[in-house]
Write a protein that holds these residues in place. Sequence first.
Motif, short mmCIF file in Angstrom:
data_model
loop_
_atom_site.label_atom_id
_atom_site.label_comp_id
_atom_site.label_asym_id
_atom_site.label_seq_id
_atom_site.Cartn_x
_atom_site.Cartn_y
_atom_site.Cartn_z
N PHE A 101 43.46 35.33 42.99
CA PHE A 101 42.90 35.17 41.50
C PHE A 101 43.98 36.10 40.62
O PHE A 101 44.28 35.69 39.75
CB PHE A 101 41.69 35.41 41.30
N LYS A 102 43.92 37.37 41.09
CA LYS A 102 45.22 38.11 40.57
C LYS A 102 46.47 37.57 40.19
O LYS A 102 47.35 38.13 39.32
CB LYS A 102 45.15 39.55 41.53
N SER A 103 46.81 37.03 41.23
CA SER A 103 48.51 36.59 41.03
C SER A 103 48.27 35.29 40.03
O SER A 103 49.36 34.89 39.74
CB SER A 103 48.78 36.04 42.52
N MET A 104 47.23 34.76 39.76
CA MET A 104 47.12 33.68 38.77
C MET A 104 46.83 33.98 37.32
O MET A 104 46.82 33.26 36.56
CB MET A 104 46.12 32.62 39.17
N THR A 105 46.42 35.40 36.91
CA THR A 105 46.11 35.75 35.72
C THR A 105 46.93 36.83 35.10
O THR A 105 47.55 37.63 36.22
CB THR A 105 44.67 36.09 35.95
N ASN A 106 47.36 36.77 33.90
CA ASN A 106 48.17 38.08 33.12
C ASN A 106 47.20 38.82 32.63
O ASN A 106 47.62 40.07 31.91
CB ASN A 106 49.11 37.35 32.30
N SER A 107 45.80 38.92 32.63
CA SER A 107 45.05 39.46 31.95
C SER A 107 44.62 40.88 32.52
O SER A 107 44.23 40.89 33.83
CB SER A 107 43.50 38.86 31.68
N THR A 108 45.04 41.80 31.95
CA THR A 108 44.61 43.39 32.63
C THR A 108 43.29 43.55 33.06
O THR A 108 42.94 44.07 34.07
CB THR A 108 45.13 44.27 31.88
N GLU A 109 42.34 42.96 32.08
CA GLU A 109 41.01 43.07 32.26
C GLU A 109 40.54 42.26 33.56
O GLU A 109 39.84 42.84 34.31
CB GLU A 109 40.26 42.67 30.95
N GLU A 110 41.10 41.18 33.73
CA GLU A 110 40.52 40.31 34.92
C GLU A 110 41.09 40.91 36.09
O GLU A 110 40.47 41.00 37.02
CB GLU A 110 41.12 38.87 34.41
N LYS A 111 42.33 41.50 36.18
CA LYS A 111 42.98 42.02 37.21
C LYS A 111 41.92 43.28 37.75
O LYS A 111 41.91 43.49 38.74
CB LYS A 111 44.30 42.48 37.11
N ALA A 112 41.54 44.05 36.50
CA ALA A 112 40.81 45.28 36.84
C ALA A 112 39.41 44.85 37.56
O ALA A 112 38.98 45.54 38.51
CB ALA A 112 40.65 45.93 35.48
N LYS A 113 38.75 43.69 36.77
CA LYS A 113 37.62 43.39 37.58
C LYS A 113 37.97 42.91 39.06
O LYS A 113 36.95 43.01 39.71
CB LYS A 113 36.91 42.15 36.60
N ALA A 114 39.13 42.10 39.33
CA ALA A 114 39.08 41.68 40.54
C ALA A 114 39.38 42.93 41.54
O ALA A 114 38.91 42.86 42.59
CB ALA A 114 40.40 40.73 40.61
N ASN A 115 40.16 43.94 41.18
CA ASN A 115 40.43 45.09 41.93
C ASN A 115 39.21 45.78 42.06
O ASN A 115 38.84 46.39 43.51
CB ASN A 115 41.53 45.96 41.45
N TYR A 116 38.27 45.98 41.22
CA TYR A 116 36.98 46.61 41.01
C TYR A 116 35.93 45.76 42.33
O TYR A 116 35.36 46.41 43.06
CB TYR A 116 36.17 46.57 39.95
N ASN A 117 36.20 44.60 42.22
CA ASN A 117 35.15 43.79 43.11
C ASN A 117 35.66 43.94 44.46
O ASN A 117 34.76 44.07 45.38
CB ASN A 117 35.19 42.39 42.94
N ILE A 118 37.14 43.94 44.79
CA ILE A 118 37.34 44.28 46.18
C ILE A 118 37.31 45.60 46.72
O ILE A 118 36.89 45.74 47.67
CB ILE A 118 38.86 44.03 46.04
#
Length: 231
Positions: free
Chosen positions: A77-94
Motif C-alpha cells: 500500500f505504501k508503494s502505491m500512495t503519495n499521501s504522507t498521512e496514509e504512509k504514516a498510518k501504514a507505518n503506524y499499523n505495521i
Amino acid sequence: MRYVWALLISFLLLGASIEDARKANEAYDEGNYEEAISLYKKAIDADPENAKLYFNLASALAKSEQSEEAIRTFEQFKSMTNSTEEKAKANYNIGKVLSDNQKWGKAVDYFKKSLRYMAGDADAKHNFELAKKKLQEQQNQQNKNKQNQQNQRQENNEQNQDQQQQDQQNQQNQKNQQNQDQQNKQQQPQKMSKAQAQKILKALEQKEKELLKQFKKQKTESSKSSNEKDW
C-alpha cells in the motif's frame, strides 16, 4: 488500536468490485475478518490499482493475526500512495502489528517512520515511547538470562571439576587399597596343600629313620671298640 481498521472506500470502483468492497467493509465491521479478506482480494482482482483496498486488506489480515502477510500488504500500500498521512498510518499499523508480536526493536523503527511523516501524532509518540521502554526491558531480560546462563555454565563446570577430582581421588584410593591388599597377601604365609604336607611329613619320617639308623650304627661300633683287649 488506532488505524488498524479499514479506510473509507470511495466507491468509484469498477463493476463487481463495488459490491465486493461494500460486503468486505460490512464483514470487517462485524468482525468476520476471514470473509472480509476474501472479499477484499476479489475487489482487488477487479480493481488492482485501488490502493485503499490494499490498506483494508492489510487491516483485515492484521485483525486475523496473519501478521507477516499484513505487513507485506501494508508495505505494498505504501508503494502505491503519495499521501504522507496514509504512509504514516501504514507505518503506524505495521508498528502495532509488530508490537502485538513483541518485536519491539522493529516496532520502534516503524513508529519512528510514522512520526517522520506526522511528527505531531500523539498516538504515534506514545506507542514509540512505549515500544522503546519494552525494548529496553526485553534487552535487560535477555542480558539477565544470558548472565544466568553463564553463571549456570560456570557452576556446572566447577561441579564437574570437583566431581573429576573426587573421581580421581577415589581411583587413587582404590589403587592404594589394592596395592596394600597385595602386600598383605604376599606377607601372609602361603597355605600348604594336603599333598605338600604329606610329602614333607614323609621326608621328615625318612630323615628320622636315617638318623636313628646312623645312631644305632655308631652305638654298635662304639660298643665293639670298648670290648677289644689292649695287647
